[in-house]
Design an enzyme around this catalytic site. Sequence first.
Site, PDB file in Angstrom:
ATOM      1  N   ASP A 142       8.396 106.066 -24.319  1.00  0.00           N
ATOM      2  CA  ASP A 142       8.588 105.362 -22.901  1.00  0.00           C
ATOM      3  C   ASP A 142       9.957 105.262 -22.296  1.00  0.00           C
ATOM      4  OD1 ASP A 142       6.513 104.182 -20.712  1.00  0.00           O
ATOM      5  OD2 ASP A 142       8.036 102.294 -21.069  1.00  0.00           O
ATOM      6  N   CYS A 145       2.545 103.692 -12.006  1.00  0.00           N
ATOM      7  CA  CYS A 145       3.286 102.985 -13.174  1.00  0.00           C
ATOM      8  C   CYS A 145       3.678 101.633 -13.101  1.00  0.00           C
ATOM      9  CB  CYS A 145       4.519 104.185 -13.361  1.00  0.00           C
ATOM     10  SG  CYS A 145       5.367 103.435 -15.121  1.00  0.00           S
ATOM     11  N   TYR A 205       1.426  98.707 -14.559  1.00  0.00           N
ATOM     12  CA  TYR A 205       2.055  97.741 -15.731  1.00  0.00           C
ATOM     13  C   TYR A 205       1.997  96.477 -15.312  1.00  0.00           C
ATOM     14  CZ  TYR A 205       3.826 101.179 -19.586  1.00  0.00           C
ATOM     15  OH  TYR A 205       3.779 102.016 -20.336  1.00  0.00           O
ATOM     16  N   GLU A 238      -1.621 107.910 -17.037  1.00  0.00           N
ATOM     17  CA  GLU A 238      -1.194 106.393 -17.780  1.00  0.00           C
ATOM     18  C   GLU A 238      -1.991 106.007 -18.972  1.00  0.00           C
ATOM     19  OE1 GLU A 238       1.113 104.265 -17.584  1.00  0.00           O
ATOM     20  OE2 GLU A 238       2.301 105.205 -16.169  1.00  0.00           O
TER      21      GLU A 238
END
Length: 226
Positions: free
Chosen positions: A45, A136, A140, A208
């Site tokens: 990441d 993203c 998240y 993802e």
Amino acid sequence: MSKFTDRLFERVQPIWESYLDHPFVKGIGNGDLDKDKFKHWLKQDYVYLIEYARLFAIGAAKSTDLKMMTMFGDLVHGTLNTEMSLHRDYASQFGISNEALEATQPASTTTAYTSYMLNLAQRGGIEHVIAAVLTCTWSYNYIGEALNQIEGARDHDFYGAWIQMYSSKEFTSFKEDVIQIMDQVAQGKTEDELKALEDIVVYTSYYEYMFWDMAENLETWPVPVP
């Protein structure tokens, strides 16, 4: 009148719900995730976020007004400093230096995901940049807020900082900014143009999931090369 992002969320919510059932994400929420798996995610990441910051920089260059440019500039800063600082703090607990973290070889999934987004951003307009970065940031925060509801999760001595970051007011604000700009640039688009943007959000949502799988299974590339 519904917003374009309402339509997007309705389309991708089943995919995002599957994240919450993924063993890697559940392991963070329960506090029992194998730390070798988390270390693999951490390193991958980190190099992902380097490319993600490039996406925000492309967004700043392609922005159509100063407000939009400012938002992308703030997102570059927030990614390179606030979010990546969390990764550096975790890396130090594993004895990984900042230099070693940055030198991580991207896994196949990391390479495919970032290449897909950068290709879209470079070839398309500002609306394609925003669609590429939306999943993203939004997902998240979606995960962070869900895990934050688990009793005691945010106070876990190791994974609590992760949950606190992605459910924080600051990160939620980043997400809201991107949602707002997505709705702004979607105005006046044809149905074909909106469908193309929707597809980007769907595909990045699948990426993802693949990223969580990559971390869970400690994947790099199919055939190791000496």
